[in-house]
Design an enzyme around this catalytic site. Structure first.
Site, PDB file in Angstrom:
ATOM      1  CG  ASP A  23       2.998  -8.231  -8.572  1.00  0.00           C
ATOM      2  OD1 ASP A  23       2.736  -7.115  -8.072  1.00  0.00           O
ATOM      3  OD2 ASP A  23       3.574  -9.138  -7.942  1.00  0.00           O
ATOM      4  CG  ASP A  72      11.896 -11.242 -10.941  1.00  0.00           C
ATOM      5  OD1 ASP A  72      12.174 -10.087 -10.545  1.00  0.00           O
ATOM      6  OD2 ASP A  72      12.458 -12.258 -10.498  1.00  0.00           O
ATOM      7  CE1 TYR A 123      11.543   0.244   0.562  1.00  0.00           C
ATOM      8  CE2 TYR A 123      11.658   2.159   1.994  1.00  0.00           C
ATOM      9  CZ  TYR A 123      10.978   1.405   1.056  1.00  0.00           C
ATOM     10  OH  TYR A 123       9.747   1.828   0.605  1.00  0.00           O
ATOM     11  CE  LYS A 174      11.334   2.141  -2.609  1.00  0.00           C
ATOM     12  NZ  LYS A 174      10.504   1.907  -3.809  1.00  0.00           N
TER      13      LYS A 174
HETATM   14  N1  LIG Z   1       3.456   1.173   1.811  1.00  0.00           N
HETATM   15  C1  LIG Z   1       4.252   2.191   2.131  1.00  0.00           C
HETATM   16  O1  LIG Z   1       4.133   2.741   3.221  1.00  0.00           O
HETATM   17  C2  LIG Z   1       5.267   2.706   1.183  1.00  0.00           C
HETATM   18  C3  LIG Z   1       5.911   3.903   1.490  1.00  0.00           C
HETATM   19  C4  LIG Z   1       6.862   4.423   0.605  1.00  0.00           C
HETATM   20  C5  LIG Z   1       7.145   3.731  -0.556  1.00  0.00           C
HETATM   21  N2  LIG Z   1       6.501   2.560  -0.823  1.00  0.00           N
HETATM   22  C6  LIG Z   1       6.849   1.883  -2.057  1.00  0.00           C
HETATM   23  O2  LIG Z   1       5.668   1.649  -2.806  1.00  0.00           O
HETATM   24  C7  LIG Z   1       5.834   0.453  -3.560  1.00  0.00           C
HETATM   25  C8  LIG Z   1       4.654  -0.467  -3.313  1.00  0.00           C
HETATM   26  O3  LIG Z   1       4.595  -0.761  -1.943  1.00  0.00           O
HETATM   27  P1  LIG Z   1       3.331  -1.467  -1.276  1.00  0.00           P
HETATM   28  O4  LIG Z   1       3.268  -0.982   0.116  1.00  0.00           O
HETATM   29  O5  LIG Z   1       2.158  -1.332  -2.160  1.00  0.00           O
HETATM   30  O6  LIG Z   1       3.853  -2.989  -1.230  1.00  0.00           O
HETATM   31  P2  LIG Z   1       3.097  -4.389  -1.391  1.00  0.00           P
HETATM   32  O7  LIG Z   1       3.985  -5.369  -0.742  1.00  0.00           O
HETATM   33  O8  LIG Z   1       1.675  -4.307  -0.973  1.00  0.00           O
HETATM   34  O9  LIG Z   1       3.138  -4.615  -2.974  1.00  0.00           O
HETATM   35  C9  LIG Z   1       4.350  -4.773  -3.645  1.00  0.00           C
HETATM   36  C10 LIG Z   1       4.112  -5.591  -4.893  1.00  0.00           C
HETATM   37  O10 LIG Z   1       5.383  -5.727  -5.567  1.00  0.00           O
HETATM   38  C11 LIG Z   1       5.455  -7.051  -6.022  1.00  0.00           C
HETATM   39  N3  LIG Z   1       6.851  -7.446  -6.234  1.00  0.00           N
HETATM   40  C12 LIG Z   1       7.791  -7.736  -5.303  1.00  0.00           C
HETATM   41  N4  LIG Z   1       8.918  -8.117  -5.881  1.00  0.00           N
HETATM   42  C13 LIG Z   1       8.706  -8.051  -7.223  1.00  0.00           C
HETATM   43  C14 LIG Z   1       9.510  -8.335  -8.354  1.00  0.00           C
HETATM   44  N5  LIG Z   1      10.766  -8.786  -8.236  1.00  0.00           N
HETATM   45  N6  LIG Z   1       8.976  -8.148  -9.576  1.00  0.00           N
HETATM   46  C15 LIG Z   1       7.700  -7.729  -9.707  1.00  0.00           C
HETATM   47  N7  LIG Z   1       6.895  -7.465  -8.679  1.00  0.00           N
HETATM   48  C16 LIG Z   1       7.394  -7.630  -7.450  1.00  0.00           C
HETATM   49  C17 LIG Z   1       4.768  -7.886  -4.966  1.00  0.00           C
HETATM   50  O11 LIG Z   1       4.375  -9.158  -5.489  1.00  0.00           O
HETATM   51  C18 LIG Z   1       3.597  -7.009  -4.603  1.00  0.00           C
HETATM   52  O12 LIG Z   1       2.461  -7.294  -5.408  1.00  0.00           O
HETATM   53  C19 LIG Z   1       7.192  -0.136  -3.170  1.00  0.00           C
HETATM   54  O13 LIG Z   1       8.158   0.280  -4.117  1.00  0.00           O
HETATM   55  C20 LIG Z   1       7.457   0.512  -1.830  1.00  0.00           C
HETATM   56  O14 LIG Z   1       8.833   0.583  -1.541  1.00  0.00           O
HETATM   57  C21 LIG Z   1       5.573   2.030   0.009  1.00  0.00           C
END
Ligand SMILES: NC(=O)c1ccc[n+]([C@@H]2O[C@H](COP(=O)([O-])OP(=O)(O)OC[C@H]3O[C@@H](n4cnc5c(N)ncnc54)[C@H](O)[C@@H]3O)[C@@H](O)[C@H]2O)c1
Length: 258
Positions: A40, A66, A159, A163
């Site tokens: 992360d 990253d 977004y 996706k």
């Molecule tokens: N939460 C939802 O409802 C939901 C729904 C569908 C899809 N998603 C997908 O699930 C994944 C996780 O979402 P979440 O809700 O746990 O988000 P979150 O914001 O809680 O966690 C995301 C993590 O990604 C890290 N991150 C961001 N940019 C980064 C980079 N450039 N390099 C490395 N790490 C990076 C952040 O530091 C964070 O720890 C995402 O891809 C999101 O699009 C989430």
């Protein structure tokens, strides 16, 4: 939940593992016997999670990654192979959703930022992490897409496009790597209770109405839990899913049904 060793002995890299769904995936894979690289950009939270997993008896390390950086990917994969002796599982979970704009006002820099993290990041994961799994003789990759790959949302241009791109990129990798013993699948969550969704709701003009509307979009009548997504990822990452590749697994409380 007790451990059945469903991924015992495997080495896994999980991106975006410092928070939300990624953290739950790292924990779940660790519980089932994997050695886990918590990757992360958030060093503090990532190191804290790796330490917590370690206290629970999981072999875990934090790597600053990253996902948009080719050099970071090369270093993390190199360190993983050096530290753990191989790579079997890659979960591309890092992603961003906050900051979407309507098309008439969308600035190009913001489009590129979201595409870079959500789509380029998965490409680079496949290019370097996937290549290492191929070289290792086989394994499994799970890419986190979204219901936004299926259903459009206002202000979701970048977004939704990113996706949908992840879903199709997954299928190309699945096709190219099926003969090489690497399965590649995507998981498509509905809204899940994570900091990302909390922030989306907080930024709405009426947060309570936004939360109620989000829940109403899910026929099951609630938002998902990170662990419910992690369980699906665990299945696809494990040998139990040995005949599944190129699949899109919706874990969305029925979001895309209507
Ligand atoms: N939460 C939802 O409802 C939901 C729904 C569908 C899809 N998603 C997908 O699930 C994944 C996780 O979402 P979440 O809700 O746990 O988000 P979150 O914001 O809680 O966690 C995301 C993590 O990604 C890290 N991150 C961001 N940019 C980064 C980079 N450039 N390099 C490395 N790490 C990076 C952040 O530091 C964070 O720890 C995402 O891809 C999101 O699009 C989430």
């Amino acid at each position: 939940m007790g451990s059945n060793g469903r991924v015992a002995g495997k080495v896994a890299i999980v991106t975006g593992a410092a928070s939300g769904i990624g953290a739950a995936i790292a924990e779940r894979l660790g519980e089932e016997g994997a050695r886990v690289v918590v990757a992360d950009i958030d060093v503090e939270a990532g190191e804290a999670l790796a330490a917590k997993l370690g206290e629970g008896g999981v072999q875990a390390v934090f790597e600053r990654l990253d996902v948009t950086s080719e050099a970071d990917w090369q270093r993390v994969v190199h360190d993983t192979l050096g530290g753990f002796g191989g790579l079997d599982i890659l979960v591309n979970c890092a992603g961003v959703a906050v900051g979407g704009q309507e098309l008439l006002q969308h600035d190009f820099a913001n489009w590129r930022r979201i595409l870079a993290i959500n789509l380029d990041g998965v490409f680079l994961g496949l290019r370097y992490g996937g290549a290492a799994i191929v070289a290792n003789g086989g394994g499994a990759i799970v890419n986190i897409s979204s219901v936004a790959s299926k259903a459009a949302v206002i202000r979701g241009a970048a977004y939704c496009a990113s996706k949908a791109g992840v879903a199709q990129l997954t299928k190309v990798a699945a096709l190219e790597w099926a003969p090489l013993g690497v399965r590649v699948n995507s998981v498509h969550p509905g809204y899940v209770e994570t900091p990302l969704v909390a922030e989306l709701i907080r930024q709405a003009p009426d947060a309570d109405a936004m939360r109620a509307a989000a829940i109403a979009r899910h026929p099951i009548g609630r938002l998902g839990l990170p662990r419910e997504i992690a369980n699906a990822v665990l299945f696809l990452a494990s040998d139990e899913a040995g005949f599944a590749t190129g699949a899109e697994l919706l874990v969305d409380g029925g979001y895309v049904l209507p």
